[in-house]
Motif scaffolding. Structure first.
Motif, PDB file in Angstrom:
ATOM      1  N   THR A 208       0.843  -1.187   0.000  1.00  0.00           N
ATOM      2  CA  THR A 208       0.000   0.000   0.000  1.00  0.00           C
ATOM      3  C   THR A 208       0.883   1.243   0.000  1.00  0.00           C
ATOM      4  N   TRP A 209       0.307   2.357  -0.388  1.00  0.00           N
ATOM      5  CA  TRP A 209       1.051   3.611  -0.433  1.00  0.00           C
ATOM      6  C   TRP A 209       0.714   4.437   0.798  1.00  0.00           C
ATOM      7  N   THR A 210       1.764   4.886   1.523  1.00  0.00           N
ATOM      8  CA  THR A 210       1.597   5.642   2.751  1.00  0.00           C
ATOM      9  C   THR A 210       2.178   7.034   2.574  1.00  0.00           C
ATOM     10  N   PRO A 211       1.416   8.080   2.901  1.00  0.00           N
ATOM     11  CA  PRO A 211       1.965   9.447   2.788  1.00  0.00           C
ATOM     12  C   PRO A 211       3.082   9.647   3.799  1.00  0.00           C
ATOM     13  N   LEU A 212       4.110  10.368   3.371  1.00  0.00           N
ATOM     14  CA  LEU A 212       5.243  10.620   4.239  1.00  0.00           C
ATOM     15  C   LEU A 212       4.898  11.654   5.301  1.00  0.00           C
ATOM     16  N   SER A 213       5.403  11.402   6.492  1.00  0.00           N
ATOM     17  CA  SER A 213       5.174  12.333   7.592  1.00  0.00           C
ATOM     18  C   SER A 213       5.987  13.594   7.389  1.00  0.00           C
ATOM     19  N   ARG A 214       5.484  14.686   7.918  1.00  0.00           N
ATOM     20  CA  ARG A 214       6.197  15.957   7.790  1.00  0.00           C
ATOM     21  C   ARG A 214       7.217  16.159   8.900  1.00  0.00           C
ATOM     22  N   THR A 215       7.331  15.243   9.831  1.00  0.00           N
ATOM     23  CA  THR A 215       8.283  15.382  10.935  1.00  0.00           C
ATOM     24  C   THR A 215       9.547  14.607  10.637  1.00  0.00           C
TER      25      THR A 215
END
Length: 215
Positions: A208-215
């Motif tokens: 699955t595709w997971t959005p990258l965290s901004r931290t």
């Protein structure tokens, strides 16, 4: 056979005519020789003004706590600039923009992956701009338990075009979105650009595709 000599009157007339003609020739200005034009030195190459001067700010997801739409950044590929139509084109311009983006960046992902990424990217952008649906991604929006005023109104928010492409690796992808919205001050602006980056993860044997965290 004898020849009759010319009369003195005729000789005098010829002399006068020749004198007048000579004076006319002396009074005429000398013809100037044509001058060979001197070639001007080649102009030094000039740098055209950046296209970004006429473009809306380019946005990527900013640091935590601030909406992505309010953090300008200049690292979006220049193909976005060339694909953007004039402001205010409406739905007709949206269709042209979508075609231009697809032409600028040919598809490089499986259809199923592209569809999944586009669905997630659109939802992430809507959540980031309007505040709706942030609880779905607590890692991306860690402030969902706080009262945060959305940067853009729900009414008038519109995604004009979107494409999903690889981001330097088969396991990384980026969703490029061009959108329109009305900010808190009531100003409507279209052709806003936002990128969301994803990484492929495997859970229970399914990728699955997971959005990258901004931290």
């Amino acid at each position: 056979m004898t020849t009759t000599p010319p009369s003195p009157r005729l000789l005098l007339l010829n002399t006068v005519l020749l004198a007048v003609a000579g004076m006319a020739l002396l009074g005429m200005p000398h013809r100037q020789q044509p001058q060979t034009p001197v070639a001007a030195p080649p102009a030094a190459p000039t740098t055209e003004p950046s296209l970004m001067a006429a473009m809306p700010s380019v946005h990527r997801p900013p640091a935590a706590g601030a909406p992505a739409s309010t953090a300008p950044e200049s690292s979006t590929p220049s193909a976005v600039e060339s694909a953007l139509p004039p402001h205010g084109e409406g739905a007709t311009g949206d269709r042209a923009l979508q075609r231009n983006l697809e032409t600028a960046w040919p598809p490089d992902l499986p259809v199923a992956d592209e569809r999944e990424l586009l669905t997630a990217g659109r939802a992430l952008l809507r959540a980031d701009a309007t505040g709706l649906g942030r609880t779905r991604w607590p890692a991306v929006f860690p402030d969902t338990d706080q009262a945060v005023a959305p940067a853009f109104a729900t009414a008038g928010f519109r995604i004009q075009a979107a494409i999903a492409r690889r981001d330097g690796s088969p396991n990384k992808a980026v969703v490029h979105l061009v959108w329109a919205g009305t900010d808190r001050g009531g100003t409507f602006t279209d052709l806003r650009v936002t990128d969301w980056h994803f990484t492929r993860t495997v859970k229970k044997g399914a990728a699955t595709w997971t959005p990258l965290s901004r931290t």
